[in-house]
Scaffold this motif. Structure first.
Motif, short mmCIF file in Angstrom:
data_model
loop_
_atom_site.label_atom_id
_atom_site.label_comp_id
_atom_site.label_asym_id
_atom_site.label_seq_id
_atom_site.Cartn_x
_atom_site.Cartn_y
_atom_site.Cartn_z
N SER A 149 -2.33 -8.61 1.82
CA SER A 149 -1.52 -7.00 1.95
C SER A 149 -1.26 -7.08 3.05
O SER A 149 -1.88 -7.82 4.33
N THR A 150 0.02 -6.00 3.52
CA THR A 150 0.59 -6.21 4.70
C THR A 150 1.28 -5.05 5.09
O THR A 150 1.88 -4.68 3.75
N SER A 151 1.60 -3.98 6.41
CA SER A 151 1.68 -3.62 6.12
C SER A 151 2.80 -2.79 7.97
O SER A 151 2.55 -3.95 8.07
N PRO A 152 3.64 -2.18 8.14
CA PRO A 152 3.64 -2.02 9.19
C PRO A 152 2.60 -1.45 10.39
O PRO A 152 2.61 -2.23 11.32
N GLY A 153 1.21 -0.70 9.75
CA GLY A 153 0.47 -0.24 10.10
C GLY A 153 -0.11 -0.92 11.04
O GLY A 153 -0.30 -2.22 10.60
N ALA A 154 -1.38 -0.26 11.59
CA ALA A 154 -2.33 -1.49 12.50
C ALA A 154 -3.67 -1.38 11.55
O ALA A 154 -4.43 -3.06 11.81
N SER A 192 -6.84 -0.75 3.12
CA SER A 192 -7.61 -0.11 2.10
C SER A 192 -7.27 -0.04 0.50
O SER A 192 -8.12 -0.71 -0.75
N VAL A 193 -5.51 -0.91 0.44
CA VAL A 193 -5.93 -1.29 -1.05
C VAL A 193 -5.83 -2.19 -0.82
O VAL A 193 -6.79 -2.82 -2.26
N GLU A 207 0.92 -1.13 -0.15
CA GLU A 207 0.04 -0.01 0.00
C GLU A 207 0.66 0.97 0.03
O GLU A 207 1.95 1.56 0.64
N HIS A 208 0.80 2.15 -0.63
CA HIS A 208 1.53 3.23 -1.20
C HIS A 208 0.87 4.28 -1.65
O HIS A 208 -0.62 4.68 -2.15
N ASN A 209 0.42 5.27 -0.36
CA ASN A 209 -0.51 6.49 0.24
C ASN A 209 -1.86 5.58 0.00
O ASN A 209 -2.70 6.87 -1.22
N GLY A 210 -1.93 4.57 0.34
CA GLY A 210 -3.80 3.97 0.28
C GLY A 210 -4.56 3.63 -0.56
O GLY A 210 -5.04 3.18 -1.49
#
Length: 183
Positions: free
Chosen positions: A115-120, A125-126, A82-85
Motif C-alpha cells: 500500500s502507499t499514500s501521500p500520508g505518513a 490501515s487498509v 486506502e479510502h477512509n481507512g
C-alpha cells in the motif's frame, strides 16, 4: 513463473498502480524468465454488488475473467489504495462479485501485499485489513509493506523508489515471494 499484479484502485493516476508496477518490475528482474501481467481494475467494472443484482444478472463476465487471470498465475502482488481507512469501492465491488463465484478468490496463491499514500502511514490501515483477511480467501501472504509519503519517496518520472531504505524493504518483500515459488 507468472506474476499477476494490480492496484486495488480505479484511479487512472493511481499511485498504488505506480508502486505495484515498479514492484512487479523488481520481481521480473529477480526471476529469470518471469512473466508479469499488470491488471487494471477499470477493465473489470461492474454494477454495485447486491444479492438482488446477483439474482437478476447472474455472475458478470468481468468477475469470471478476473478470476481466470488469477488462476493463470503462480503468484499475486496487490497494492491497496486506502479510502477512509478501508478498501476502495472499486476493489471491494470486484472482490464481492468474484467471491460469489469462488470463495477462495486468491486461489491459494502466494502473494505480496503493498500500500502507499501521500500520508505518513502509507495506507497502513487498509494493508492491515487486507493482510489479515487474505488467508480466509485463499491468499498466502508472504510479505506486506506500506510505503509512506509516496510523493517524497517515489520518483514518478523514473518510476522508482528513491528512498534507499524503503527500496531495500521492497526488494526483500519481493524476494520472499520468489523464494516461496521456487521452494
Amino acid at each position: 513463473m507468472k506474476l499477476v499484479a494490480f492496484a486495488a484502485s480505479s484511479s487512472r493516476n493511481s499511485i498504488n498502480k505506480q508502486l505495484v508496477s515498479y514492484a512487479a518490475g523488481l520481481y521480473a528482474s529477480l526471476v529469470e524468465g518471469a512473466e508479469v501481467e499488470v491488471l487494471d481494475l477499470n477493465d473489470y467494472e461492474m454494477p454495485l454488488f447486491s444479492v438482488d443484482r446477483e439474482a437478476e444478472l447472474g455472475h458478470p463476465e468481468q468477475a469470471r475473467a478476473f478470476l481466470a487471470r488469477l488462476a493463470a498465475s503462480d503468484a499475486l502482488m496487490i497494492s491497496f489504495a486506502e479510502h477512509n481507512g478501508s478498501y476502495s469501492a472499486a476493489w471491494k465491488n470486484l472482490f464481492d462479485w468474484s467471491s460469489r463465484l469462488d470463495g477462495k478468490v486468491f486461489q491459494n496463491k502466494p502473494m505480496v501485499l503493498l500500500s502507499t499514500s501521500p500520508g505518513a502511514r502509507g495506507g497502513a490501515s487498509v494493508l492491515a485489513t487486507a493482510t489479515s483477511a487474505a488467508p480466509f480467501y485463499g491468499g498466502r501472504v508472504k510479505a506486506s509493506l506500506a510505503i509512506p509519503g509516496f510523493h517524497q519517496n517515489f520518483d514518478v518520472e523514473s518510476g522508482t523508489l528513491k528512498n534507499y531504505e524503503l527500496k531495500q524493504k521492497l526488494i526483500e518483500a519481493v524476494s520472499r515471494l520468489h523464494e516461496t515459488i521456487v521452494a
